[in-house]
Enzyme design. Structure first.
Site, short mmCIF file in Angstrom:
data_model
loop_
_atom_site.label_atom_id
_atom_site.label_comp_id
_atom_site.label_asym_id
_atom_site.label_seq_id
_atom_site.Cartn_x
_atom_site.Cartn_y
_atom_site.Cartn_z
CG ASP A 12 -31.79 -50.67 4.53
OD1 ASP A 12 -32.71 -49.84 4.54
OD2 ASP A 12 -30.98 -50.75 3.58
CG ASP A 36 -29.49 -54.61 0.93
OD1 ASP A 36 -28.90 -54.48 -0.16
OD2 ASP A 36 -29.82 -53.65 1.65
CG ASP A 73 -27.59 -50.79 0.70
OD1 ASP A 73 -27.30 -50.51 -0.47
OD2 ASP A 73 -28.67 -50.48 1.22
#
Length: 659
Positions: free
Chosen positions: A548, A552, A355
């Site tokens: 995080d 996700d 990410d």
């Protein structure tokens, strides 16, 4: 807590020759030293009697040292080290576990006594006992590396109640209470700082020894140590949900999650040991039918040697110890694997997907550029903008309000939010628009064409029908972001990919700056999941995903290895992930890969060493070319070498090192 301590013992090793007096692996003063001496006393006693007996036999100086005196002397030497092993073997048989290494050693040594090889019988059991003591010491050291975390768990808290600070158990504290932490004390619960500033040691949480300076309102984590002055904190989590409690739970439970290699060795030992026993019986009696000069005593001796060599101690001990050492090394570096199986899984990863926000960037927006088109000073221009943004709760508004502007006070009225576009209101009698290009053009304001090429998030300002300027907002890269990508690549990862929910232009810019192979932005959680599932369909592709946020979580669960940022990361992401990076540093990802690979390398070195030496000496013993002394080396010697090899994991330095 009892259950957790049992998990820490789940390496399935006992100090058969010395009890549990040295179980914690630490020396806390003279009582512990005395206890450790008592642990080794039986082996020392047996060793002294054995050496004296061998010397008397060799020099033949005492005529009385024969017959029953000879037998009694070596029996007395045998009992201190042999009795605990025989007892353990008997208990195993009563519990239905017939074929164990204890049974092998008992049969081999008692058999040596039966054929009159008393010194060798004592020597084999003595070296086995000494090997067990060394094994136990190595295990306790590995346990201590992890159990040392227990020492950072706070055991008291000063809480403000009824007008005074009182000392209570941290488990009784509630969210929102004010606590005081003095210099050198551990912070008992997660919270936010009420004092002006603080300097804290977060080594127990992040693995970093460098002190961290924090300001009012910043997060503080349980288990951190206050280094400078008395501070006050408002608790934001209960003790059971605090960072240190979560770390301890994950680390302790990690030892019960066995790797496939460990599980295989366990199953192998259960099959291997009875086969060895029956082969030894066959080696004793079958030659009678094929050898002309068959001598029972000679073939029994060979069979006893065969049993000693075949003891699977080196495998049963060193392999779990290797994984245990890997888990301990990772935890000391602020990396938490939720089990040995994930150490193995990390070694197979060849594609890293990450990410953007909160992973390689700080997740904190800041003003990057201020452009003023009208005849205003920058401070005045920002004053109009900030007066409007004070009415918004958007993260970008928060970044703008951190700008330090000086000047007149601004009167704001009639502010309204236009969904998907921005804000409209009156500031000091002027009509002010703050938002995107659509808001400007829909109100008849011409926007300079050059703004279309700006990659960063942009907030435009219109005042009384004129384009007044804009500010660009950007998320900062983490300090070690470049280093992280470089080290991940050096660790042998073939492909690095970035998937982000942020707009594609920003994602592409960050990816280009970091040297990431491929990137895609503007993705919803289900889009990220689909991208990772497509990658996993490719043959031989093993994916690690780093994220995080709550968004996700589906991808963390679907990837071969899910890695969560443990500082800024959401609780859901942390619970779902297989590996936790405690201090949010992406450079720790490469370190996790290196630790996993080094652990697996050492485990396989031990397997090859154990099998290689045992097979060679087994062949020699079957041909009558090996004695009990070679058998002792093949068993205890190899076990000790394997243990020393496994302990190397606890000594290695992982910074800036590629395995």
């Amino acid at each position: 807590m009892k259950k957790k301590k049992e998990n820490l013992r789940d390496i399935d090793i006992k100090a058969h020759s010395g009890g549990d007096s040295h179980d914690d692996g630490h020396n806390h003063g003279s009582p512990e030293s005395v206890s450790n001496f008592k642990t080794y006393l039986p082996a020392i006693f047996s060793f002294v009697l054995l050496i004296i007996g061998i010397a008397i036999d060799y020099f033949d100086v005492f005529l009385f040292f024969e017959g029953w005196v000879h037998i009694v002397w070596y029996t007395v030497a045998y009992v201190p080290v042999g009795f605990p092993v025989i007892k353990e073997g008997w208990n195993s048989i009563k519990n239905g576990d017939l074929f164990t290494e204890f049974l092998l050693m008992s049969i081999a040594t008692l058999g040596a006594f039966a054929i009159g090889e008393y010194p060798e019988g004592v020597a084999v059991m003595l070296f086995y006992a000494v090997g067990e003591l060394f094994q136990s010491a190595a295990v306790n050291r590995a346990k201590g590396n992890i159990r040392g975390l227990l020492d950072v768990r706070p055991n008291e808290a000063l809480v403000y109640r009824d007008g005074v600070f009182i000392s209570v158990n941290p488990e009784t504290l509630q969210i929102g209470e004010k606590i005081q932490v003095r210099v050198g004390e551990k912070i008992p619960l997660d919270g936010k700082l009420l004092s002006n500033k603080a300097s804290v040691n977060t080594a127990a949480i992040t693995g970093e020894s460098k002190p961290d300076t924090i300001a009012t309102g910043d997060k503080v984590f349980a288990g951190s140590i206050n280094l400078d002055g008395v501070i006050e904190i408002e608790t934001t989590k209960e003790f059971k949900d605090s960072s240190i409690a979560r770390i301890l739970d994950m680390v302790q439970n990690a030892t019960s999650q066995k790797s496939k290699t460990e599980l295989f060795i366990r199953k192998f030992a259960r099959i291997y040991t009875p086969i060895v026993v029956f082969l030894a019986i066959g080696l004793t009696f079958f030659p009678y039918f094929f050898v002309d000069d068959y001598v029972f005593r000679d073939w029994l001796y060979r069979a006893l040697i065969f049993l000693v060599i075949s003891c699977p101690c080196a495998l049963v001990i060193s392999i779990p110890l290797g994984y245990f050492g890997g888990l301990g090394a990772a935890s000391r570096n602020g990396i938490l694997f939720k089990g040995a199986s994930f150490l193995d899984a990390m070694t197979k990863v060849n594609t890293v997907v990450m990410d953007k926000t909160g992973t390689v960037t700080k997740g904190v927006f800041k003003i990057k550029e201020v452009v003023n088109s009208l005849d205003f000073e920058e401070a005045e221009f920002m004053g109009y903008l900030m007066a409007m943004e004070e009415q918004s709760t958007h993260p970008i508004a928060k970044a703008i309000l951190e700008y330090k502007a000086e000047g007149e006070d601004f009167e704001v009225s009639e502010v309204s939010e236009i969904a998907g576009k921005g804000l409209k209101g009156t500031v000091n009698g002027k009509i002010v628009l703050v938002g995107n290009k659509i808001l400007m053009t829909s109100n008849g304001i011409d926007v300079p064409s050059g703004t279309d090429t700006i990659v960063e998030s942009i907030v435009m300002v219109g005042i009384d029908g004129q384009f007044a300027g804009y500010v660009t907002i950007a998320d900062e890269l983490k300090d070690d972001a470049h280093q992280a990508i470089k080290e991940i690549r050096e660790s042998g990862i073939s492909k690095i990919i970035m998937l982000s929910g942020d707009k594609d232009s920003i994602t592409q810019q960050i990816a280009k700056e970091l040297g990431i192979d491929w990137a895609k932005g503007g993705l919803l959680p289900e889009d990220k999941l689909n991208e990772v599932e497509q990658l996993k369909k490719q043959q031989s592709t093993k994916v690690a995903f780093i994220g995080d946020g709550i968004n996700d979580t589906p991808v963390l669960a679907a990837s071969d290895v899910g890695i969560a940022m443990g500082g800024l990361g959401s609780d859901v992401a942390i619970e779902t992930a297989d590996v936790i990076i405690q201090n949010d540093q992406p450079s720790k990802i490469a370190r996790a890969i290196r630790i996993g690979r080094s652990t697996r390398k050492i485990v396989w070195q031990n397997i090859i060493l154990a099998f290689g030496v045992k097979i060679i000496v087994l062949i020699l013993s079957a041909g009558g070319l090996a004695t009990m002394w070679e058998a002792v080396f093949a068993d205890v010697g190899v076990a000790l070498l394997a243990i020393l090899n496994a302990v190397r994991l606890q000594k290695m330095k992982w910074q800036n090192k590629v395995q």
